[in-house]
Motif scaffolding. Structure first.
Motif, mmCIF file in Angstrom:
data_model
loop_
_atom_site.group_PDB
_atom_site.id
_atom_site.type_symbol
_atom_site.label_atom_id
_atom_site.label_comp_id
_atom_site.label_asym_id
_atom_site.label_seq_id
_atom_site.Cartn_x
_atom_site.Cartn_y
_atom_site.Cartn_z
ATOM 1 N N ALA A 142 0.633 -1.016 -0.067
ATOM 2 C CA ALA A 142 -0.083 0.045 -0.213
ATOM 3 C C ALA A 142 1.029 1.204 0.209
ATOM 4 O O ALA A 142 0.512 2.083 -0.841
ATOM 5 C CB ALA A 142 -0.871 -0.290 0.943
ATOM 6 N N GLU A 143 2.439 1.063 0.891
ATOM 7 C CA GLU A 143 3.063 2.623 0.837
ATOM 8 C C GLU A 143 3.376 2.611 -1.477
ATOM 9 O O GLU A 143 3.629 3.363 -1.038
ATOM 10 C CB GLU A 143 3.896 2.131 1.956
ATOM 11 N N GLU A 144 3.335 2.208 -1.397
ATOM 12 C CA GLU A 144 4.463 2.061 -2.930
ATOM 13 C C GLU A 144 3.270 1.869 -4.217
ATOM 14 O O GLU A 144 3.256 2.644 -4.910
ATOM 15 C CB GLU A 144 4.579 0.390 -3.549
ATOM 16 N N PHE A 145 1.282 1.795 -3.511
ATOM 17 C CA PHE A 145 0.570 2.124 -4.502
ATOM 18 C C PHE A 145 -0.249 2.182 -3.621
ATOM 19 O O PHE A 145 -1.452 1.583 -3.123
ATOM 20 C CB PHE A 145 0.123 1.225 -5.333
ATOM 21 N N PRO A 146 0.144 3.189 -3.424
ATOM 22 C CA PRO A 146 -0.941 4.733 -2.121
ATOM 23 C C PRO A 146 -2.705 5.231 -2.541
ATOM 24 O O PRO A 146 -3.262 5.338 -1.845
ATOM 25 C CB PRO A 146 -0.519 5.735 -2.130
ATOM 26 N N ASN A 147 -3.025 5.584 -3.692
ATOM 27 C CA ASN A 147 -4.429 5.046 -4.604
ATOM 28 C C ASN A 147 -5.111 4.106 -4.810
ATOM 29 O O ASN A 147 -6.450 4.175 -5.011
ATOM 30 C CB ASN A 147 -3.983 5.824 -5.423
ATOM 31 N N PHE A 148 -4.399 2.794 -4.256
ATOM 32 C CA PHE A 148 -5.109 1.568 -4.682
ATOM 33 C C PHE A 148 -5.684 1.635 -3.206
ATOM 34 O O PHE A 148 -5.919 1.757 -2.182
ATOM 35 C CB PHE A 148 -4.403 0.498 -4.444
ATOM 36 N N ASP A 149 -6.965 1.306 -3.482
ATOM 37 C CA ASP A 149 -8.178 0.436 -2.463
ATOM 38 C C ASP A 149 -7.953 -0.672 -1.861
ATOM 39 O O ASP A 149 -8.091 -1.660 -2.500
ATOM 40 C CB ASP A 149 -9.517 1.174 -2.799
ATOM 41 N N PHE A 150 -7.067 -0.571 -0.324
ATOM 42 C CA PHE A 150 -6.939 -1.473 0.281
ATOM 43 C C PHE A 150 -7.954 -2.185 1.440
ATOM 44 O O PHE A 150 -7.563 -3.001 1.746
ATOM 45 C CB PHE A 150 -5.399 -2.097 0.657
ATOM 46 N N SER A 151 -9.223 -1.338 1.059
ATOM 47 C CA SER A 151 -9.965 -1.836 2.237
ATOM 48 C C SER A 151 -10.529 -2.744 2.212
ATOM 49 O O SER A 151 -11.202 -3.496 3.864
ATOM 50 C CB SER A 151 -11.079 0.095 2.676
ATOM 51 N N GLU A 152 -10.489 -3.539 1.680
ATOM 52 C CA GLU A 152 -11.305 -5.139 1.590
ATOM 53 C C GLU A 152 -10.406 -6.184 1.629
ATOM 54 O O GLU A 152 -10.854 -7.394 1.838
ATOM 55 C CB GLU A 152 -12.136 -5.028 0.927
ATOM 56 N N ILE A 153 -9.413 -5.902 1.638
ATOM 57 C CA ILE A 153 -7.986 -6.947 2.090
ATOM 58 C C ILE A 153 -7.893 -7.697 3.964
ATOM 59 O O ILE A 153 -8.342 -6.214 4.595
ATOM 60 C CB ILE A 153 -6.563 -6.158 1.661
ATOM 61 N N ASN A 154 -8.290 -8.498 4.255
ATOM 62 C CA ASN A 154 -8.562 -8.555 5.415
ATOM 63 C C ASN A 154 -7.072 -8.803 6.475
ATOM 64 O O ASN A 154 -7.183 -9.172 7.695
ATOM 65 C CB ASN A 154 -9.282 -9.954 5.898
ATOM 66 N N HIS A 155 -6.158 -9.021 5.683
ATOM 67 C CA HIS A 155 -4.584 -9.613 6.654
ATOM 68 C C HIS A 155 -3.982 -8.346 5.883
ATOM 69 O O HIS A 155 -3.521 -9.046 4.369
ATOM 70 C CB HIS A 155 -4.932 -11.150 5.967
ATOM 71 N N ASP A 156 -3.185 -8.432 7.129
ATOM 72 C CA ASP A 156 -1.946 -7.662 6.191
ATOM 73 C C ASP A 156 -0.695 -8.313 6.107
ATOM 74 O O ASP A 156 -0.098 -8.394 4.798
ATOM 75 C CB ASP A 156 -1.749 -6.930 7.769
ATOM 76 N N ASP A 157 -0.300 -9.817 6.895
ATOM 77 C CA ASP A 157 0.431 -10.871 6.279
ATOM 78 C C ASP A 157 0.032 -11.186 5.150
ATOM 79 O O ASP A 157 -1.290 -11.894 5.652
ATOM 80 C CB ASP A 157 0.539 -11.476 7.583
#
Length: 287
Positions: A142-157
């Motif tokens: 997410a830091e590399e692709f800041p305007n992508f919407d990751f809000s529906e991803i449930n797990h960081d790892d």
């Protein structure tokens, strides 16, 4: 688009170079493999093609939504093909950009809204065994692709990757669930940036009523940065059953029965008896 893992397997002649060996998978140089320079060029070529490909009433192809696998190479592909996405939470009328240069729309001063990029775990590549199909923590991506919407991803790892390859049956089931989720989307023209093996598991379940040549074309392995267009027909099922989020395989529940001691008086429960229990923890156009 071509990734460094594709080059490595071509040079060695097999997939052994994608095994982690005795080291952690994330320490392998091909873990969550990136695009090569050729892969970036392939993506840029597709972007140029879409600026000249008529769609609807326009002289170019524009999408309402781009759905992206969370792996780094698909995020890179989406960025090079579709350009910067509309930031999450920003309405289309507040995020207009010029139409493709050289188009009649550009000459007329018409502006269009860039699509949102929504990242979904369900459309990632068949996971496990090969390091290229693991993913970095979402906080890094997410830091590399800041305007992508990751809000529906449930797990960081990456809770799905392991030394075991995801079974064909599970990948097929996940692919159909993704299609069901896609069917419920309100957008009309959707691009899905995904992977060849995932698409093979998806399309391999369809096409038995088609002519042999058409079925073979649908079910064949997709090439690098190939654009494949399909029409998704809802047949009245657009508002059907809810789609459960993708979750890792649960561990076997404990069989040990544990008692719980409460200070009943402090909790205001008096002489109430408390029982002892066991707790068990691709471009899509819709019609």
């Amino acid at each position: 688009a071509e990734g460094f893992h594709n080059v490595a397997t071509k040079e060695t002649g097999d997939n052994h170079c994608l095994l982690r060996g005795g080291k952690p998978a994330a320490a392998h140089p091909l873990y969550d493999s990136r695009l090569t320079g050729k892969g970036i060029d392939q993506s840029e070529a597709l972007k140029d093609y879409l600026t000249k490909r008529p769609s609807g009433s326009r002289s170019f192809t524009a999408f309402d939504l781009v759905v992206v696998s969370p792996l780094t190479r698909t995020c890179e592909t989406a960025l090079h093909v579709f350009g910067q996405p509309r930031a999450p939470g920003i309405p289309a009328f507040m995020s207009k950009v010029d139409a493709p240069v050289g188009s009649p729309e550009y000459a007329a001063g018409i502006q269009v809204a860039p699509p949102r990029f929504l990242v979904r775990e369900e459309c990632r590549e068949r996971w496990g065994h090969y390091v290229c199909d693991g993913r970095r923590p979402i906080r890094e991506i997410a830091e590399e692709f800041p305007n992508f919407d990751f809000s529906e991803i449930n797990h960081d790892d990456d809770v799905f990757y392991s030394d075991e390859r995801e079974t064909d049956e599970h990948c097929c089931d996940r692919a159909v669930k993704f299609l069901e989720w896609l069917n419920k989307r309100p957008e009309k023209c959707i691009a899905v940036v995904t992977h060849s093996s995932f698409l093979r598991h998806l399309f391999g379940q369809f096409g038995e009523t088609l002519h042999n040549d058409d079925m073979d074309d649908l079910q064949r392995l997709a090439g690098n940065c190939e654009l494949r267009s399909i029409v998704l027909c809802s047949h009245g099922n657009k508002d059907g059953k809810s789609i459960d989020p993708l979750m890792p395989k649960s561990k076997a529940p404990s069989t040990v029965r544990m008692g719980t001691v409460f200070n009943k008086e402090a909790m205001g429960l008096g002489d109430l008896d408390m029982g002892i229990g066991m707790e068990q923890l691709v471009e899509i156009e819709e019609e």
